[in-house]
Scaffold this active site. Sequence first.
Site, PDB file in Angstrom:
ATOM      1  N   THR A   7      -0.757   1.479  11.226  1.00 43.52           N
ATOM      2  CA  THR A   7      -0.253   2.287  10.118  1.00 43.52           C
ATOM      3  C   THR A   7      -1.350   2.484   9.089  1.00 43.52           C
ATOM      4  OG1 THR A   7       1.544   2.562   8.513  1.00 43.52           O
ATOM      5  CG2 THR A   7       0.632   0.347   8.729  1.00 43.52           C
ATOM      6  N   ASN A   9       0.071   3.408   6.063  1.00 43.70           N
ATOM      7  CA  ASN A   9       0.993   3.327   4.931  1.00 43.70           C
ATOM      8  C   ASN A   9       0.723   2.021   4.184  1.00 43.70           C
ATOM      9  OD1 ASN A   9       3.315   2.670   3.331  1.00 43.70           O
ATOM     10  ND2 ASN A   9       4.515   4.151   4.509  1.00 43.70           N
ATOM     11  N   GLN A  10       0.108   2.135   3.022  1.00 42.48           N
ATOM     12  CA  GLN A  10      -0.280   0.952   2.248  1.00 42.48           C
ATOM     13  C   GLN A  10       0.926   0.123   1.805  1.00 42.48           C
ATOM     14  OE1 GLN A  10      -3.489  -0.176   2.013  1.00 42.48           O
ATOM     15  NE2 GLN A  10      -3.786   1.520   3.425  1.00 42.48           N
ATOM     16  N   ASP A  68       8.436   1.761  13.380  1.00 42.03           N
ATOM     17  CA  ASP A  68       9.022   2.998  12.912  1.00 42.03           C
ATOM     18  C   ASP A  68      10.345   2.598  12.289  1.00 42.03           C
ATOM     19  OD1 ASP A  68       8.825   5.765  12.436  1.00 42.03           O
ATOM     20  OD2 ASP A  68      10.220   6.189  14.055  1.00 42.03           O
ATOM     21  N   TYR A 150      13.304   5.568   0.519  1.00 37.86           N
ATOM     22  CA  TYR A 150      14.684   5.645   0.034  1.00 37.86           C
ATOM     23  C   TYR A 150      15.113   4.414  -0.761  1.00 37.86           C
ATOM     24  CZ  TYR A 150      15.136   9.491   3.414  1.00 37.86           C
ATOM     25  OH  TYR A 150      14.979  10.669   4.118  1.00 37.86           O
ATOM     26  N   LYS A 171      13.209  -8.509  -1.029  1.00 42.53           N
ATOM     27  CA  LYS A 171      13.371  -7.402  -0.088  1.00 42.53           C
ATOM     28  C   LYS A 171      12.906  -7.833   1.301  1.00 42.53           C
ATOM     29  CE  LYS A 171      11.942  -2.719   1.054  1.00 42.53           C
ATOM     30  NZ  LYS A 171      10.942  -1.683   0.896  1.00 42.53           N
ATOM     31  N   ARG A 177      12.559  -4.417   7.761  1.00 45.08           N
ATOM     32  CA  ARG A 177      11.190  -4.642   8.222  1.00 45.08           C
ATOM     33  C   ARG A 177      10.894  -6.146   8.256  1.00 45.08           C
ATOM     34  NH1 ARG A 177       9.086  -1.319   5.288  1.00 45.08           N
ATOM     35  NH2 ARG A 177       9.126   0.373   6.786  1.00 45.08           N
TER      36      ARG A 177
END
Length: 190
Positions: A7, A9-10, A68, A150, A171, A177
């Site tokens: 990925t 995505n940081q 994903d 989201y 979280k 995740r």
Amino acid sequence: MKIVFATNNQNKIKEVKALIPSSIELLSLEDINCLEDIPETSDTIEGNAKQKVLYIKENYGYDCFADDTGLEVETLNGEPGVYSARYAGPAKDANANMEKLLNALENKENRNAQFKTVIALELNGTLKTFTGICKGRIIDQKKGDKGFGYDPIFLPDGYTQTFAELPLSEKNNIGHRGKAVQQLIKFLNS
């Protein structure tokens, strides 16, 4: 152990780095000089995760894992699902995605939803997947400034704060995740 997390995505890298033990060195796509967008053309979350790891193995030769994630809303028959990042168009604009979803849920009583993450792992010629799910509901307005995607409109079951209001550690503890990464770590340590 060194392993590539497929990925750029940081936000995802930050979440996963907070979970993995120091005995595992996480490499990003940038670390292996993979600067192109990896195709995500599958019609399933699992398919996209597998597609990413196979792409890295075939083109760069590294063992790796990829995830994903999709937000599945019950009353919308699982939408946006595999198209979560591009729900409002190819720009992958989180605010536009949230606005489109909130508009679709206007006047709907059932706002039940779940985040689903599938991690695919390509290791020593074997492909394995791990799935994490977090159930909750979509609230009617954005709350919080942490997280991404989201998170400001997703309220996990049993909580009074959205993902965007919770500390990252919380979280990661309850999230989709985090659950999938915990399975991955358990497998890598076995």
